[in-house]
Design a protein around this motif. Structure first.
Motif, short mmCIF file in Angstrom:
data_model
loop_
_atom_site.label_atom_id
_atom_site.label_comp_id
_atom_site.label_asym_id
_atom_site.label_seq_id
_atom_site.Cartn_x
_atom_site.Cartn_y
_atom_site.Cartn_z
N VAL A 74 -4.23 2.45 -4.60
CA VAL A 74 -4.66 1.20 -5.21
C VAL A 74 -5.90 0.68 -4.48
O VAL A 74 -6.08 0.94 -3.29
N THR A 75 -6.74 -0.02 -5.21
CA THR A 75 -7.96 -0.57 -4.62
C THR A 75 -7.64 -1.85 -3.87
O THR A 75 -6.55 -2.42 -3.99
N ASP A 124 1.24 -11.53 -7.06
CA ASP A 124 2.38 -11.49 -7.99
C ASP A 124 3.70 -11.57 -7.24
O ASP A 124 4.63 -12.27 -7.66
N ASN A 140 2.35 1.78 -3.46
CA ASN A 140 1.35 2.06 -4.49
C ASN A 140 0.16 2.79 -3.88
O ASN A 140 -0.90 2.19 -3.66
N ARG A 193 0.82 -1.21 0.00
CA ARG A 193 0.00 0.00 0.00
C ARG A 193 0.86 1.26 0.00
O ARG A 193 0.52 2.25 -0.65
N ARG A 214 -3.92 -8.52 -5.88
CA ARG A 214 -3.25 -8.95 -7.11
C ARG A 214 -1.75 -8.72 -7.02
O ARG A 214 -0.95 -9.57 -7.41
N LEU A 215 -1.35 -7.55 -6.49
CA LEU A 215 0.08 -7.24 -6.33
C LEU A 215 0.75 -8.21 -5.35
O LEU A 215 1.87 -8.67 -5.58
N GLY A 260 -8.77 -4.87 -4.37
CA GLY A 260 -8.50 -5.97 -5.30
C GLY A 260 -7.11 -5.88 -5.91
O GLY A 260 -6.44 -6.90 -6.11
N GLN A 261 -6.68 -4.67 -6.21
CA GLN A 261 -5.35 -4.48 -6.79
C GLN A 261 -4.26 -4.83 -5.79
O GLN A 261 -3.22 -5.37 -6.17
#
Length: 93
Positions: free
Chosen positions: A46-47, A57, A43, A40, A53-54, A49-50
């Motif tokens: 970011v939402t 990854d 980035n 967080r 996803r991050l 969900g993102q």
């Protein structure tokens, strides 16, 4: 004309026992809990969900040696859960 549809029977979920032991966290969840704030901070904006996803990854990019501390935490938490569950089932029966 079509025949009237039969109403489906509603099933009610059983109430969860508040005294039941909490499930063991996976190695990924230990990793995610440690790194969520870092992701967080790197980035902003970011939402939810993102962020997930991050984190996913980053987890996939780790080598087996880098995952080892999280696997060890998972194994310890799994033992904790199994012992608590055994005690819970013994007192319940």
């Amino acid at each position: 004309m079509s025949a009237p549809r039969e109403a489906k029977k509603r099933t009610t979920r059983r109430k969860k026992d508040p005294n039941a032991p909490k499930r063991a966290l996976s190695a990924y969840m230990f990793f995610a809990n440690e790194n969520r704030d870092i992701v967080r901070a790197e980035n902003p904006g970011v939402t939810f969900g993102q962020v997930g996803r991050l984190l996913g990854d980053k987890w996939k990019a780790l080598t087996d040696e880098e995952k080892q501390p999280y696997e060890a935490k998972h194994a310890a938490d799994k033992k904790r859960y199994e012992s608590e569950k055994e005690l819970y089932n013994a007192t319940k029966a």
